[in-house]
Design a protein around this motif. Sequence first.
Motif, short mmCIF file in Angstrom:
data_model
loop_
_atom_site.label_atom_id
_atom_site.label_comp_id
_atom_site.label_asym_id
_atom_site.label_seq_id
_atom_site.Cartn_x
_atom_site.Cartn_y
_atom_site.Cartn_z
N SER A 78 0.83 -1.21 0.00
CA SER A 78 0.00 0.00 0.00
C SER A 78 0.86 1.26 0.00
CB SER A 78 -0.93 0.01 1.22
OG SER A 78 -1.80 -1.11 1.19
N HIS A 109 1.80 6.32 -7.08
CA HIS A 109 0.71 7.18 -7.56
C HIS A 109 1.11 8.65 -7.50
CE1 HIS A 109 -3.34 8.74 -8.17
NE2 HIS A 109 -3.19 9.47 -7.07
N SER A 117 4.01 1.55 -1.08
CA SER A 117 4.70 1.68 -2.36
C SER A 117 3.75 2.13 -3.47
CB SER A 117 5.36 0.35 -2.74
OG SER A 117 6.37 0.00 -1.82
N GLU A 118 2.53 1.59 -3.45
CA GLU A 118 1.55 1.98 -4.47
C GLU A 118 1.14 3.44 -4.31
OE1 GLU A 118 -1.45 -0.89 -3.73
OE2 GLU A 118 -0.34 -2.54 -4.68
#
Length: 241
Positions: free
Chosen positions: A82, A89, A84-85
């Motif tokens: 989460s 983004h 890293s995402e």
Amino acid sequence: MNPHDPHLPAIDHEHPDVTGGWLRPAVFGASDGLVSNVALIAGVAGGTQGADTSTAVVLAGLAGLAAGAFSMAVGEYTSVASQSEAAAHEIEKERLEILANPAGETHELAKMYVAKGVETDLAHEVARQIHRDVDKAVIVHAREELGVDPHDLASPTLAAVSSFLAFAIGALVPLLPYLLGADSLLPGLLITLLALFGCGAVVTSVTTRPWAYGGARQVLLGAAAAGLTYAIGSVVGANLG
């Protein structure tokens, strides 16, 4: 000697990895495995008496090892993925802003350098040169604004595997004497406290704390956890009996 200037001394030092994807989950996993399983085993040992105590302790210890290791792995994977995402983004959003408004983003970067003490003209020139390459501009903006390196985001798989293995090894330590034939809590408790001391001492290699302080702190916390759960197990076991 410094290859760029023979009159300057060479830079000869390395910093340990304090933000990588394996160190934190591995250290946390090992400590958690040691403390949680010795506490679980102590609670079961305190609440059971007689010939069935060793069997109950081994079953509880193995269950605690498996459940805890999988729980740690899933939690670490979800958490790091989460994170890293979310970073990816924001980095992509920064790329789109640079493409849509290169002049504004160049000026923004120059202002950051001015705030760091760089002369205004030089800051604007550095920002201009960086923005010649969009990819480099994205990397610099990500580091300056988000505090992340797009090429060095934490790996959720590495974090999950590290925490799983570390927890399993830590949780096995207090259980090992029972697997080798011990019939009391004391041997497992002693080697767990020694392992906790070593774990705490190792952690201080990347902190400013003395190794003795780090080791003693882990021992006190682990002993407190085991003592409290043993007492709770004794009270509950006596009432149920």
